[in-house]
Design a protein around this motif. Structure first.
Motif, PDB file in Angstrom:
ATOM      1  N   ALA A  92       0.813  -1.212   0.000  1.00  0.00           N
ATOM      2  CA  ALA A  92       0.000   0.000   0.000  1.00  0.00           C
ATOM      3  C   ALA A  92       0.849   1.265   0.000  1.00  0.00           C
ATOM      4  O   ALA A  92       0.459   2.267  -0.599  1.00  0.00           O
ATOM      5  N   PHE A  93       2.029   1.231   0.639  1.00  0.00           N
ATOM      6  CA  PHE A  93       2.784   2.487   0.704  1.00  0.00           C
ATOM      7  C   PHE A  93       3.325   2.908  -0.662  1.00  0.00           C
ATOM      8  O   PHE A  93       3.473   4.095  -0.931  1.00  0.00           O
ATOM      9  N   GLU A 101       1.609   2.202  -3.486  1.00  0.00           N
ATOM     10  CA  GLU A 101       0.401   2.712  -4.146  1.00  0.00           C
ATOM     11  C   GLU A 101       0.060   4.101  -3.622  1.00  0.00           C
ATOM     12  O   GLU A 101      -0.373   4.966  -4.386  1.00  0.00           O
ATOM     13  N   ALA A 102       0.273   4.307  -2.329  1.00  0.00           N
ATOM     14  CA  ALA A 102       0.015   5.631  -1.755  1.00  0.00           C
ATOM     15  C   ALA A 102       0.893   6.677  -2.435  1.00  0.00           C
ATOM     16  O   ALA A 102       0.444   7.773  -2.766  1.00  0.00           O
ATOM     17  N   ARG A 143       2.046   6.521  -5.441  1.00  0.00           N
ATOM     18  CA  ARG A 143       1.538   6.744  -6.800  1.00  0.00           C
ATOM     19  C   ARG A 143       0.336   7.681  -6.767  1.00  0.00           C
ATOM     20  O   ARG A 143       0.213   8.571  -7.607  1.00  0.00           O
ATOM     21  N   ILE A 144      -0.545   7.470  -5.802  1.00  0.00           N
ATOM     22  CA  ILE A 144      -1.722   8.327  -5.681  1.00  0.00           C
ATOM     23  C   ILE A 144      -1.324   9.768  -5.395  1.00  0.00           C
ATOM     24  O   ILE A 144      -1.971  10.710  -5.830  1.00  0.00           O
ATOM     25  N   GLN A 145      -0.213   9.914  -4.643  1.00  0.00           N
ATOM     26  CA  GLN A 145       0.241  11.260  -4.302  1.00  0.00           C
ATOM     27  C   GLN A 145       0.993  11.923  -5.452  1.00  0.00           C
ATOM     28  O   GLN A 145       1.560  12.993  -5.281  1.00  0.00           O
ATOM     29  N   GLY A 146       1.047  11.253  -6.585  1.00  0.00           N
ATOM     30  CA  GLY A 146       1.678  11.858  -7.758  1.00  0.00           C
ATOM     31  C   GLY A 146       3.193  11.922  -7.681  1.00  0.00           C
ATOM     32  O   GLY A 146       3.816  12.786  -8.280  1.00  0.00           O
ATOM     33  N   GLU A 147       3.803  10.981  -6.941  1.00  0.00           N
ATOM     34  CA  GLU A 147       5.259  10.971  -6.851  1.00  0.00           C
ATOM     35  C   GLU A 147       5.858  10.576  -8.199  1.00  0.00           C
ATOM     36  O   GLU A 147       5.269   9.803  -8.959  1.00  0.00           O
ATOM     37  N   ARG A 178      11.382   8.865  -7.746  1.00  0.00           N
ATOM     38  CA  ARG A 178      11.198   8.880  -6.299  1.00  0.00           C
ATOM     39  C   ARG A 178      10.611   7.544  -5.811  1.00  0.00           C
ATOM     40  O   ARG A 178      11.019   7.016  -4.782  1.00  0.00           O
TER      41      ARG A 178
END
Lengths: 346, 294
Positions: free
Chosen positions: B184-185, B187-188, B190-194, B198
């Motif tokens: 999940a971290f 995917e998190a 990716r969701i945050q647009g990293e 990075r």
């Protein structure tokens, strides 16, 4: 605010040798199969269903982690691209997600501060110093000491980790927050405080909340509107108060009967469903619930897709049985206890 | 509320602090021995010129073919060169060559492993099948083949190490990436647009580091052996360089009269390879979370 129209997410399966020989395509897994949903601004939409019903896939399709096969998802009137990589940062900022398992949601090698700083830097274009100040405020907002910024996830409890994950999701003031089983990995005493935190933050930030859970009592506590999902399809959509009064969809009725009540001597009808959840590769014809339905009418259920019937109180039920008939049959078996009391006694 | 890190009683060090790893390495006798040997040879490589009593290629004709004695601790070789000095000065040669080679192999292995594991699909298949075909050949055979093309030079030996060990490092990295990328971290992030950079290097790579450190130290010990073997076969580093493998080869012809000229460089190879191997084994135990000292 959020509109989901005819959303389908199919996953490809491997072709068997026999299928290859016959030149057939492998049947897909229909995780989400034609779902229509709407959530208004600042509203909490609860999605309930047993595990494997496609709730998480629905959420992942909205956030962009699962690619949709068909249908449209609109946020504030704008259609969301299916692929995460095609979504602009402004869009990413409006959509946030709280994961099910707090143990995996935080990178074990980054401190809480490093994790929380990222959305400010990537999405809100803060400088490092601004981001650090914002992190302190964020930690206070989720009731954690500001010194936790220096800690690693391994030094936090499960509930604290979930608070950090929630803080990260609220960092960018999202318009829509999706909480996927956000409390199911936590023990019951922590669940209540996390639920309260979610609803308080929602109040402050005026965001829409999509709350996904297998636990009808938890959803009933938080949601304004509830959608019941079964094998990737909606069975019933109702305002939270209306959901707990007849008529129910027969599947909802079975779910309701499984809520443990705080009063042991309350009369509660126990409905035990026969058989297993059907395969999403080879779904039953007609109403997908018909092989297990305790109120199975007859051949019509297996042959024809049920109609959406709308009740006077606004609830919509996907069933062949007329609503008046459902009300009559279900009136006497109701657990009249509202689920709110069930959670508040924690 | 203000941030005050020092008020926190549980200010623990990050999970991979260098200090605690060294401490744990020294907690077990075998890995303590290995680490000590490795550090001693590193010290030799750094201060070799200060410790060696004679020049590298200084030929003392009057002292040629002498057995170990007080003036020549490891004796002298056929040409009157002091074996002790040459073994000491050879440490820098072999450790820098294999160390630098391993470092480059690790860098390229990490890059390929991260990309291959993260993207998956056709790209992953292409990279990994190509690496499989490289792995199908024995390392020494592949090295000889490459050196035949590139010609014997220090830079060729380095390229050989990179080509031979990149596939192995890439496999290890890829396997960890596969298990981490669905967490999940990631995917998190990716969701945050990293950015991809990075996500690969800041979110995924730290989880790869423990396995990578073990693999890198193991590769390092094999690289030492490979450099020595190539020197012995005469296709790698060329004379008069003090490569231990080369020294063994040169001493081979006179082994019945001057066995010491063979034993000491050969012993140096064996000791350093065993030492680094023991250290790699110790590192593995540190990260496998086993209790130390049992």
């Amino acid at each position: 605010m959020l509109q989901v129209a005819d959303l389908s997410v199919y996953f490809a399966t491997r072709r068997s040798l026999a299928q290859m020989a016959r030149g057939q395509a492998a049947p897909p897994v229909k995780a989400v199969d034609g779902i229509n949903l709407e959530a208004a601004r600042q509203q909490t939409l609860g999605i309930v269903g047993e595990s494997g019903s496609g709730k998480t896939t629905l959420a992942r399709a909205i956030i962009g982690l699962a690619e949709r096969t068909a249908g449209d998802i609109r946020l504030l009137g704008l259609s969301l691209p299916p692929k995460l990589s095609r979504r602009h940062k402004d869009l990413l900022q409006q959509l946030q997600y709280v994961f099910q398992n707090p143990e995996e949601a935080l990178n074990p090698y980054l401190t809480v501060g490093e994790t929380l700083r990222r959305p400010f830097i990537t999405l809100a274009q803060h400088t490092r110093a601004e981001a650090d100040t914002a992190v302190q405020q964020l930690l206070t907002a989720v009731r954690l000491p500001a010194t936790y910024a220096q800690r690693l996830p391994s030094q936090l409890s499960g509930g604290e980790k979930q608070r950090v994950a929630i803080a990260r999701a609220f960092a960018t003031h999202p318009d829509l927050l999706i909480a996927d089983e956000a409390v199911s990995a936590l023990d019951v005493s922590v669940q209540a405080s996390i639920l309260n935190l979610l609803s308080e933050l929602q109040h402050e930030h005026h965001n829409t909340l999509l709350f996904i859970s297998h636990d009808l009592a938890v959803v009933g506590y938080l949601a304004d509107e509830i959608a019941v999902v079964y094998v990737g399809q909606l069975m019933e959509v109702a305002a939270a108060a209306a959901l707990f009064a007849p008529p129910y969809h027969p599947y909802t009725e079975a779910l309701l009967s499984s809520i443990p009540l705080a009063t042991p001597d309350a009369a509660q009808q126990q409905i035990r469903l026969q058989g297993d959840v059907p395969s999403q590769i080879n779904k039953p014809s007609g109403c997908p619930f018909h092989p297990r339905c305790p109120r199975y009418l007859g051949e019509i259920c297996a042959r024809e897709t049920p109609p959406w019937q709308t009740h006077a109180n606004g609830k919509r039920i996907f069933c062949h049985i007329p609503l008046s008939e459902l009300t009559r049959q279900q009136a006497q078996l109701i657990p009249l206890e509202t689920p709110e009391t069930g959670v508040n006694t924690l | 509320m203000t941030s005050n890190g020092s008020s926190l009683p549980t200010q623990l060090s990050p999970p991979s602090s260098r200090r605690s790893i060294l401490r744990e390495l020294f907690a077990r006798p075998a890995s303590a021995l290995g680490t000590t040997i490795f550090l001693l040879f590193v010290l030799l490589a750094i201060c070799g010129p200060l410790l060696a009593p004679y020049e590298l290629n200084q030929q003392i004709y009057s002292d040629a073919r002498q057995a170990p004695s007080a003036t020549h601790w490891f004796g002298t070789d056929n040409l009157g060169r002091d074996v002790f000095s040459r073994v000491i000065l050879g440490a820098r040669d072999i450790l820098t060559l294999s160390g630098l080679g391993t470092l480059l192999a690790v860098l390229s292995g990490v890059t390929f492993g991260l990309i291959s594991g993260y993207y998956g699909g056709l790209l992953d298949e292409l990279i990994m099948r190509f690496f499989d075909s490289l792995l199908a050949m024995p390392a020494l055979l592949l090295a000889l083949l490459l050196l035949g093309i590139l010609g014997p030079a220090v830079s060729s030996v380095m390229i050989v190490i990179v080509v031979v060990y990149t596939p192995i490092v890439a496999r290890v990295v890829r396997s960890v990436v596969l298990s981490v990328k669905t967490k999940a971290f990631v995917e998190a992030a990716r969701i945050q647009g990293e950015s991809l950079w990075r996500i690969l290097f800041r979110e995924i790579l730290p989880s790869v580091l423990p396995a990578l450190a073990v693999e890198a130290s193991l590769r390092f010990s094999y690289a030492i052996f490979l450099v020595a073997s190539l020197g012995f076969l005469g296709v790698g580093v060329q004379p008069p360089s003090p490569n231990w493998g080369l020294m063994v080869n040169e001493a081979r012809q006179h082994v019945s009269q001057l066995p010491w000229a063979l034993y000491f460089p050969a012993g140096a190879i064996a000791i350093v390879v065993i030492g680094v191997n023991l250290m790699a084994d110790g590192l593995k135990r540190v990260w496998q979370g086993g209790t130390v000292g049992k």
